[in-house]
Design a protein around this motif. Structure first.
Motif, mmCIF file in Angstrom:
data_model
loop_
_atom_site.group_PDB
_atom_site.id
_atom_site.type_symbol
_atom_site.label_atom_id
_atom_site.label_comp_id
_atom_site.label_asym_id
_atom_site.label_seq_id
_atom_site.Cartn_x
_atom_site.Cartn_y
_atom_site.Cartn_z
ATOM 1 N N SER A 106 43.057 35.325 27.927
ATOM 2 C CA SER A 106 43.689 36.527 27.917
ATOM 3 C C SER A 106 43.318 37.284 29.186
ATOM 4 N N SER B 224 43.518 41.576 30.492
ATOM 5 C CA SER B 224 43.816 43.012 30.272
ATOM 6 C C SER B 224 44.202 43.752 31.734
ATOM 7 N N THR B 225 45.427 44.032 31.562
ATOM 8 C CA THR B 225 45.721 44.600 33.008
ATOM 9 C C THR B 225 45.011 46.137 33.188
ATOM 10 N N ARG B 226 45.301 46.305 34.534
ATOM 11 C CA ARG B 226 44.753 47.682 34.920
ATOM 12 C C ARG B 226 45.753 48.700 34.463
ATOM 13 N N ARG C 279 48.328 37.280 26.858
ATOM 14 C CA ARG C 279 47.940 36.288 26.656
ATOM 15 C C ARG C 279 48.804 34.877 27.437
ATOM 16 N N ASP D 144 48.064 50.781 29.155
ATOM 17 C CA ASP D 144 47.445 49.674 29.397
ATOM 18 C C ASP D 144 47.945 48.622 28.762
ATOM 19 N N THR E 227 48.424 48.289 24.843
ATOM 20 C CA THR E 227 47.462 48.672 24.160
ATOM 21 C C THR E 227 47.084 50.261 24.085
ATOM 22 N N ASP F 182 48.502 39.835 36.912
ATOM 23 C CA ASP F 182 48.374 41.444 36.428
ATOM 24 C C ASP F 182 49.542 42.182 37.315
ATOM 25 N N PHE G 51 47.889 44.059 27.176
ATOM 26 C CA PHE G 51 46.914 42.869 26.993
ATOM 27 C C PHE G 51 47.734 41.782 26.846
#
Length: 296
Positions: free
Chosen positions: A67, A69-71, A90, A86, A168, A116, A88
């Motif tokens: 996984s 999570s991008t900034r 995978r 934001d 998200t 990212d 997310f």
């Protein structure tokens, strides 16, 4: 003793060399056998593996779905309303050799950093091509699929596969929230004022219709009442005329009673007269009217 002193260290060295030539690959990993930094072999099956000691090294990479999570980043849709987004993601390693060549010794850390950047660029490109209402809508699946496909093409050079990308959060920047809320309030107030105006207009139409109906019904009732009253008076006059022809004295008597009733109709009526006035003398009253009933 001298032989033992030589054999024991040799055995230890041999054991160390033998152990360093064996490695274990977990079922959740993929391994690369490197010789002087160059890939010599790929081992993707779990179990024992062998390499040349002191010459070759083993590097393992996680083979599971990972996984990311991008900034948070700001994007500008077509209508120039900035949004904070934001995401997310995978992803999974599919080509371990290409992955090694792309990220070098950095491994997953470098891969996540580059992913990212790739995903953020895809987000900017896709969300910049649609209005903010589409980005803020409940169904963003088509947008997320476009971001995923674009990121997948760019990430293929890293030897990884982007499986999914989900947005998200899609919010307005803090400095724009108050202005947006004020605009929303103004729009709602305008809509409320329009509804109130339409309601008042409809109420005026209903009241006007009711007033017109009431006036028409009242006029019709008054007309019918006048007709009935006229018919009743005509019938009463006919009865009076008929009774006078049959018995003038009785007619005069009823006329005197009617005279009494009308003169004393009010509770506050007062009558000042002499005791011998015509008002209290029935015989004289009859003589005074004589033929008067017909005239009265």
């Amino acid at each position: 003793m001298q032989k033992a002193a030589i054999i024991i260290p040799a055995i230890v060295v041999a054991a160390v060399i033998g152990m360093s030539s064996v490695f274990v690959v977990d079922e959740r990993e993929k391994a690369l056998i490197l010789q002087f930094g160059q890939v010599k072999q790929v081992k993707s099956d779990p179990g024992l593996g062998f390499k040349l000691p002191l010459i070759q090294d083993v590097v393992t990479y996680d083979d599971r779905i990972l996984s990311l999570s991008t900034r948070p980043l700001e994007v500008t849709p077509l209508d120039d309303r900035r949004l904070v987004v934001d995401a997310f993601a995978r992803w999974r390693l599919v080509d371990v050799v290409q992955f090694r060549e792309a990220v070098g010794q950095g491994g997953e850390t470098v891969a996540k950093s580059r992913l990212d950047s790739i995903i953020n660029a895809a987000i900017r490109e896709v969300l910049g091509s649609v209005p903010s209402t589409t980005v803020l809508s409940d169904d963003r699946t088509p947008l997320m699929n476009q971001i995923r496909d674009l990121a997948r093409r760019e990430a293929a050079s890293l030897g990884v596969d982007v499986i999914d990308v989900r947005l998200t959060r899609t919010d307005l920047p803090e400095q724009n929230l108050e202005a947006t809320y004020a605009r929303m309030r103004a729009e709602r107030e305008r809509e409320a004022a329009d509804e109130i105006a339409r309601g008042n207009e409809a109420a005026q139409r209903v009241r006007a219709t009711a007033d017109r109906t009431r006036t028409e019904l009242t006029s019709e009732a008054q007309k019918q009442a006048e007709i009935v009253r006229g018919q009743a008076e005509a019938e009463a006059n006919g009865i009076y005329a008929q009774s006078y022809g049959q018995d003038p004295t009785f007619f005069a008597f009823t006329r005197q009673l009617d005279f009494y009733r009308k003169s004393l109709a009010s509770d506050t009526s007062s009558l000042v007269t002499q005791p011998d006035s015509l008002y209290f003398d029935y015989d004289r009253f009859l003589q005074s009217i004589g033929d008067a009933p017909a005239a009265r």
